[in-house]
Design an enzyme around this catalytic site. Structure first.
Site, PDB file in Angstrom:
ATOM      1  N   CYS A   6       0.766  -1.161   0.223  1.00  0.00           N
ATOM      2  CA  CYS A   6      -0.045   0.051  -0.122  1.00  0.00           C
ATOM      3  C   CYS A   6       0.854   1.203  -0.096  1.00  0.00           C
ATOM      4  O   CYS A   6       1.995   1.280   0.810  1.00  0.00           O
ATOM      5  CB  CYS A   6      -0.935   0.045   1.177  1.00  0.00           C
ATOM      6  SG  CYS A   6      -2.136  -1.272   1.259  1.00  0.00           S
ATOM      7  N   CYS A   7       0.385   2.262  -0.895  1.00  0.00           N
ATOM      8  CA  CYS A   7       1.175   3.488  -0.572  1.00  0.00           C
ATOM      9  C   CYS A   7       0.040   4.605  -0.884  1.00  0.00           C
ATOM     10  O   CYS A   7      -1.231   4.123  -1.101  1.00  0.00           O
ATOM     11  CB  CYS A   7       2.119   3.488  -1.840  1.00  0.00           C
ATOM     12  SG  CYS A   7       1.590   3.636  -3.527  1.00  0.00           S
ATOM     13  N   ALA A   8       0.445   5.688  -1.203  1.00  0.00           N
ATOM     14  CA  ALA A   8      -0.564   6.973  -1.099  1.00  0.00           C
ATOM     15  C   ALA A   8      -1.470   6.802  -2.419  1.00  0.00           C
ATOM     16  O   ALA A   8      -2.806   6.837  -2.092  1.00  0.00           O
ATOM     17  CB  ALA A   8       0.247   8.083  -1.349  1.00  0.00           C
ATOM     18  N   VAL A  38      -3.772   2.990  -0.110  1.00  0.00           N
ATOM     19  CA  VAL A  38      -4.153   2.652   1.163  1.00  0.00           C
ATOM     20  C   VAL A  38      -5.503   2.766   1.178  1.00  0.00           C
ATOM     21  O   VAL A  38      -6.302   2.108   2.108  1.00  0.00           O
ATOM     22  CB  VAL A  38      -3.182   3.450   2.372  1.00  0.00           C
ATOM     23  CG1 VAL A  38      -3.518   4.893   2.347  1.00  0.00           C
ATOM     24  CG2 VAL A  38      -3.499   2.758   3.707  1.00  0.00           C
TER      25      VAL A  38
END
Length: 102
Positions: A6-8, A38
């Site tokens: 997960c990232c921005a 995310v």
């Protein structure tokens, strides 16, 4: 094994996913890896491990609450992420999964 990074926005991890898949293939480890923002993690909880990119470390507590301690959630090491060290991040994910199973 299925791993979610997960990232921005779900895009900065795509190169890392590729490098992790390459490392897994070289080792003969069967793994499915996906990258998602995310904000969409809740829609993709059919995984064995969730890895959080350094820019969203703040989301660790909320993500752990979301999975109700049924899935290990770990922060990707900043150095490993910066180097796009897929082998190290894969090792960390496998270790987290193994320890979680105990």
């Amino acid at each position: 094994m299925k791993i979610m990074l997960c990232c921005a926005a779900g895009m900065s991890t795509s190169l890392l996913v590729t490098k992790m898949e390459k490392a897994a293939k070289e080792r003969g480890v069967e793994v499915e890896i996906e990258a998602n923002p995310v904000s969409e993690a809740e829609q993709h909880l059919d995984v064995d491990v969730i890895l959080l990119s350094p820019q969203i470390r703040y989301a660790e507590k909320a993500t752990k609450k979301l999975v109700e301690d049924k899935i290990p959630v770990i922060n990707i090491d900043l150095r490993s992420y910066g180097r796009m060290d897929g082998a190290k991040v894969l090792d960390d994910a496998l270790k987290a999964f193994e320890e979680f199973q105990k």
